[in-house]
Design a protein around this motif. Structure first.
Motif, PDB file in Angstrom:
ATOM      1  N   VAL A  37      76.718  42.950  52.431  1.00  0.00           N
ATOM      2  CA  VAL A  37      76.487  42.487  51.168  1.00  0.00           C
ATOM      3  C   VAL A  37      77.584  43.049  50.334  1.00  0.00           C
ATOM      4  CG1 VAL A  37      74.856  42.529  49.116  1.00  0.00           C
ATOM      5  CG2 VAL A  37      74.037  42.904  51.356  1.00  0.00           C
ATOM      6  N   GLY A  38      78.381  42.062  49.809  1.00  0.00           N
ATOM      7  CA  GLY A  38      79.463  42.084  49.258  1.00  0.00           C
ATOM      8  C   GLY A  38      79.640  42.709  47.816  1.00  0.00           C
ATOM      9  N   LYS A  39      80.529  42.872  47.048  1.00  0.00           N
ATOM     10  CA  LYS A  39      80.677  43.421  45.658  1.00  0.00           C
ATOM     11  C   LYS A  39      79.952  42.553  44.830  1.00  0.00           C
ATOM     12  CE  LYS A  39      83.934  44.731  42.091  1.00  0.00           C
ATOM     13  NZ  LYS A  39      85.259  44.977  41.706  1.00  0.00           N
ATOM     14  N   GLY A  40      78.899  43.112  44.028  1.00  0.00           N
ATOM     15  CA  GLY A  40      78.135  42.160  43.124  1.00  0.00           C
ATOM     16  C   GLY A  40      77.144  40.988  43.618  1.00  0.00           C
ATOM     17  N   ALA A  41      77.002  41.011  44.912  1.00  0.00           N
ATOM     18  CA  ALA A  41      76.347  40.039  45.869  1.00  0.00           C
ATOM     19  C   ALA A  41      74.924  40.581  45.840  1.00  0.00           C
ATOM     20  CB  ALA A  41      77.044  39.972  47.046  1.00  0.00           C
ATOM     21  N   LYS A  42      74.010  39.636  46.214  1.00  0.00           N
ATOM     22  CA  LYS A  42      72.524  40.003  46.341  1.00  0.00           C
ATOM     23  C   LYS A  42      71.905  39.177  47.442  1.00  0.00           C
ATOM     24  CE  LYS A  42      68.169  39.433  43.876  1.00  0.00           C
ATOM     25  NZ  LYS A  42      67.392  39.258  42.552  1.00  0.00           N
ATOM     26  N   VAL A  43      71.313  39.864  48.522  1.00  0.00           N
ATOM     27  CA  VAL A  43      70.624  39.305  49.519  1.00  0.00           C
ATOM     28  C   VAL A  43      69.188  39.825  49.509  1.00  0.00           C
ATOM     29  CG1 VAL A  43      70.570  39.235  52.130  1.00  0.00           C
ATOM     30  CG2 VAL A  43      72.681  39.195  50.965  1.00  0.00           C
ATOM     31  N   THR A  44      68.267  38.665  49.721  1.00  0.00           N
ATOM     32  CA  THR A  44      67.059  39.048  49.895  1.00  0.00           C
ATOM     33  C   THR A  44      66.528  38.639  51.249  1.00  0.00           C
ATOM     34  OG1 THR A  44      66.478  38.618  47.439  1.00  0.00           O
ATOM     35  CG2 THR A  44      64.551  38.670  48.934  1.00  0.00           C
ATOM     36  N   SER A  45      66.078  39.315  51.827  1.00  0.00           N
ATOM     37  CA  SER A  45      65.543  39.117  53.342  1.00  0.00           C
ATOM     38  C   SER A  45      63.995  39.417  53.392  1.00  0.00           C
ATOM     39  CB  SER A  45      66.045  39.965  54.575  1.00  0.00           C
ATOM     40  OG  SER A  45      65.627  39.960  55.733  1.00  0.00           O
ATOM     41  N   THR A  46      63.188  38.236  53.743  1.00  0.00           N
ATOM     42  CA  THR A  46      61.770  38.284  53.838  1.00  0.00           C
ATOM     43  C   THR A  46      61.415  37.952  55.446  1.00  0.00           C
ATOM     44  OG1 THR A  46      61.301  37.685  51.495  1.00  0.00           O
ATOM     45  CG2 THR A  46      59.522  37.425  53.207  1.00  0.00           C
ATOM     46  N   MET A  47      60.973  38.884  56.071  1.00  0.00           N
ATOM     47  CA  MET A  47      60.495  38.848  57.518  1.00  0.00           C
ATOM     48  C   MET A  47      58.993  38.628  57.574  1.00  0.00           C
ATOM     49  SD  MET A  47      61.306  41.234  61.111  1.00  0.00           S
ATOM     50  CE  MET A  47      63.113  40.841  60.854  1.00  0.00           C
ATOM     51  N   ILE A  48      58.399  37.393  58.177  1.00  0.00           N
ATOM     52  CA  ILE A  48      57.140  37.419  58.647  1.00  0.00           C
ATOM     53  C   ILE A  48      56.718  37.312  59.958  1.00  0.00           C
ATOM     54  CG2 ILE A  48      55.035  35.987  57.959  1.00  0.00           C
ATOM     55  CD1 ILE A  48      56.459  35.054  55.537  1.00  0.00           C
ATOM     56  N   HIS A  49      56.079  38.237  60.392  1.00  0.00           N
ATOM     57  CA  HIS A  49      55.842  38.119  61.874  1.00  0.00           C
ATOM     58  C   HIS A  49      54.297  37.728  62.153  1.00  0.00           C
ATOM     59  CE1 HIS A  49      58.820  41.045  63.489  1.00  0.00           C
ATOM     60  NE2 HIS A  49      59.312  40.195  63.242  1.00  0.00           N
ATOM     61  N   ASN A  50      54.227  36.956  63.269  1.00  0.00           N
ATOM     62  CA  ASN A  50      52.874  36.264  63.621  1.00  0.00           C
ATOM     63  C   ASN A  50      52.714  36.119  65.045  1.00  0.00           C
ATOM     64  OD1 ASN A  50      50.475  35.108  63.613  1.00  0.00           O
ATOM     65  ND2 ASN A  50      51.263  33.012  63.327  1.00  0.00           N
ATOM     66  N   TRP A  51      53.118  37.456  65.712  1.00  0.00           N
ATOM     67  CA  TRP A  51      53.043  37.685  67.228  1.00  0.00           C
ATOM     68  C   TRP A  51      51.671  37.344  67.794  1.00  0.00           C
ATOM     69  CZ3 TRP A  51      57.661  36.680  68.755  1.00  0.00           C
ATOM     70  CH2 TRP A  51      58.767  36.878  68.031  1.00  0.00           C
ATOM     71  N   GLY A  52      51.766  37.457  69.338  1.00  0.00           N
ATOM     72  CA  GLY A  52      50.481  37.369  69.821  1.00  0.00           C
ATOM     73  C   GLY A  52      49.884  38.843  70.283  1.00  0.00           C
ATOM     74  N   LYS A  53      48.942  39.242  70.688  1.00  0.00           N
ATOM     75  CA  LYS A  53      48.386  40.576  70.892  1.00  0.00           C
ATOM     76  C   LYS A  53      49.017  41.320  72.119  1.00  0.00           C
ATOM     77  CE  LYS A  53      44.356  39.285  73.613  1.00  0.00           C
ATOM     78  NZ  LYS A  53      42.650  39.107  73.379  1.00  0.00           N
ATOM     79  N   ASN A  54      49.858  40.694  73.058  1.00  0.00           N
ATOM     80  CA  ASN A  54      50.363  41.102  74.102  1.00  0.00           C
ATOM     81  C   ASN A  54      51.741  40.842  73.992  1.00  0.00           C
ATOM     82  OD1 ASN A  54      47.963  42.026  75.571  1.00  0.00           O
ATOM     83  ND2 ASN A  54      47.701  39.701  75.965  1.00  0.00           N
ATOM     84  N   ILE A  55      52.374  40.932  72.785  1.00  0.00           N
ATOM     85  CA  ILE A  55      53.773  40.756  72.334  1.00  0.00           C
ATOM     86  C   ILE A  55      54.367  42.202  72.119  1.00  0.00           C
ATOM     87  CG2 ILE A  55      55.705  39.448  71.495  1.00  0.00           C
ATOM     88  CD1 ILE A  55      54.019  37.713  73.343  1.00  0.00           C
ATOM     89  N   ALA A  56      55.410  42.467  72.667  1.00  0.00           N
ATOM     90  CA  ALA A  56      56.318  43.588  72.347  1.00  0.00           C
ATOM     91  C   ALA A  56      57.463  43.196  71.429  1.00  0.00           C
ATOM     92  CB  ALA A  56      56.525  44.709  73.212  1.00  0.00           C
ATOM     93  N   VAL A  57      57.804  43.963  70.280  1.00  0.00           N
ATOM     94  CA  VAL A  57      58.863  43.468  69.443  1.00  0.00           C
ATOM     95  C   VAL A  57      59.779  44.584  68.933  1.00  0.00           C
ATOM     96  CG1 VAL A  57      59.241  42.254  67.347  1.00  0.00           C
ATOM     97  CG2 VAL A  57      57.181  41.677  68.525  1.00  0.00           C
ATOM     98  N   TYR A  58      60.987  44.324  69.317  1.00  0.00           N
ATOM     99  CA  TYR A  58      61.832  45.455  68.861  1.00  0.00           C
ATOM    100  C   TYR A  58      63.071  45.043  67.972  1.00  0.00           C
ATOM    101  CZ  TYR A  58      59.427  47.586  72.787  1.00  0.00           C
ATOM    102  OH  TYR A  58      58.227  47.923  73.497  1.00  0.00           O
ATOM    103  N   PRO A  59      62.885  44.884  66.831  1.00  0.00           N
ATOM    104  CA  PRO A  59      64.065  44.379  65.766  1.00  0.00           C
ATOM    105  C   PRO A  59      64.739  45.815  65.518  1.00  0.00           C
ATOM    106  CG  PRO A  59      61.896  44.173  64.714  1.00  0.00           C
ATOM    107  CD  PRO A  59      61.526  44.843  65.875  1.00  0.00           C
ATOM    108  N   ARG A  60      66.078  45.324  65.363  1.00  0.00           N
ATOM    109  CA  ARG A  60      67.117  46.331  65.075  1.00  0.00           C
ATOM    110  C   ARG A  60      68.255  45.892  64.192  1.00  0.00           C
ATOM    111  NH1 ARG A  60      63.833  48.709  67.610  1.00  0.00           N
ATOM    112  NH2 ARG A  60      64.012  50.038  69.253  1.00  0.00           N
ATOM    113  N   SER A  61      68.214  46.501  62.937  1.00  0.00           N
ATOM    114  CA  SER A  61      68.884  45.844  61.946  1.00  0.00           C
ATOM    115  C   SER A  61      69.441  47.014  61.037  1.00  0.00           C
ATOM    116  CB  SER A  61      67.875  45.019  60.992  1.00  0.00           C
ATOM    117  OG  SER A  61      67.085  45.662  60.355  1.00  0.00           O
TER     118      SER A  61
END
Length: 370
Positions: free
Chosen positions: A159-183
């Motif tokens: 995010v640069g000088k005077g910039a704006k970033v909005t990040s919306t993450m919506i998860h709808n996985w299944g009951k046997n799914i493993a998820v590993y976000p790295r941010s």
């Protein structure tokens, strides 16, 4: 207007699951779109002048300087999951470049579907140049027929000088799914980074702890999470913000409900420079026997930093239900109303179209009975 996304090879149920994560097939309220099924990029387009939406491979080919942003804020040696992504010979994912002064009217969308592959991996780069503004909705889901699988996602925000970033993450996985976000993110002078996370459907495990480095004066970082953990789900969630410059501020807000699942809610704000502020707030409801473990941490290293935290876990107060029942609601409706209000967190600075997306996810969870 960008071309309509073709979904003819997906079942009606899988299309419905994608819609619950924010995917708009007709692109009426989107400035750009990226859709990846397993490891196949099926669609990428942008309709906003000054904002480029590219596959990672194409971006590296077209703009060699993008390589300077790859593995810069997330270390490829962070853990076994980042090492796995770094080892891929043909990496998948996207790059967004918002040119100086560009502001998107509608958000961009990035949707990921796990259908057949045992492992899905992506590496994303978002670059907002000076004075630019962009919003991105990341919707992730698995096909209804999936019995198991692992998703690994690496995302780096700049995010640069005077910039704006909005990040919306919506998860709808299944009951046997493993998820590993790295941010992780780097925010420069007067920049703003808003991160919103919504997960209200069953999942085997989600483990993530994004890190935000506020490196420029008066930079702002805000993280808001709204989560529900049904029985069998483990949500290990957290975020860390480093206040590295004068005037920087951070807020970490979590609303968590367990209906039998396990939730770790972690938060860390580090005040490393004078004239900085930060606050952590976690509120949890236990509707059925489950666990909410709140771990708020603050660390001040200089005299003039103001940091605070609060955490509360409990049940719905009986007097609140009785109050609503006295006004004509039955017990079930009164309870649902209280839960709805608990989860309905309006995030300061969030565009209406993104707030509507969160509200839709809350409504869908409420209709399923939490």
């Amino acid at each position: 207007m960008p071309e309509k996304i073709q979904m003819t090879d997906l079942s009606p149920e899988d299309q419905r699951r994608l819609a619950l994560t924010g995917l708009e097939v007709d692109m009426k309220n989107r400035s750009g779109s990226f859709f990846q099924k397993d490891q196949d990029v099926c669609h990428v387009t942008s309709d906003c002048s000054g904002i480029e939406f590219l596959t990672l491979g194409k971006a590296l080919q077209q703009y060699p300087w993008v390589q300077d942003y790859v593995w810069k804020v997330v270390s490829k040696d962070k853990d076994k999951f980042t090492r796995y992504v770094a080892a891929q010979q043909d990496p998948r994912g996207f790059v967004i470049i918002a040119k100086k002064g560009t502001k998107s009217v509608y958000p961009l969308q990035a949707c990921l579907l796990m259908s057949d592959s045992p492992v899905q991996h992506v590496h994303n780069i978002i670059i907002a140049e000076e004075g630019s503004e962009l919003h991105i909705i990341s919707g992730c889901t698995s096909a209804s027929a999936r019995s198991s699988g692992t998703h690994i996602g690496v995302t780096e925000f700049y995010v640069g000088k005077g910039a704006k970033v909005t990040s919306t993450m919506i998860h709808n996985w299944g009951k046997n799914i493993a998820v590993y976000p790295r941010s992780a993110s780097i925010v420069e002078e007067n920049g703003v980074f808003l991160s919103n996370y919504v997960c209200m459907e069953p999942v085997r495990k989600i483990q993530m702890s994004p890190v935000c480095h506020l490196n420029g004066e008066n930079a702002v970082g805000r993280f808001s999470s709204v989560v529900v953990a049904p029985s069998g789900s483990l949500l290990d969630l957290g975020s860390t913000v480093n206040l590295n410059a004068h005037g920087t501020s951070a807020e970490l807000l979590t609303r968590a409900i367990t209906t039998g699942g396990f939730i770790f809610s972690r938060g860390m704000i580090q005040g490393k420079v004078k004239g900085t502020r930060g606050h952590i707030e976690c509120k949890g409801l236990i509707l059925k026997d489950g666990t909410i473990h709140a771990i708020p941490e603050i660390r001040g290293e200089v005299v003039d930093t103001e940091l605070s935290h609060e955490a509360a876990v409990g049940k719905i107060a009986k007097d609140e239900i009785e109050y609503l029942m006295a006004r004509g609601l039955d017990e079930e409706t009164a309870t649902a109303t209280i839960i709805r209000g608990f989860l309905d967190v309006r995030v300061e600075g969030l565009p209406d179209v993104l707030q509507d997306q969160i509200n839709a996810a809350i409504d869908a969870a409420e209709k399923s009975g939490f």
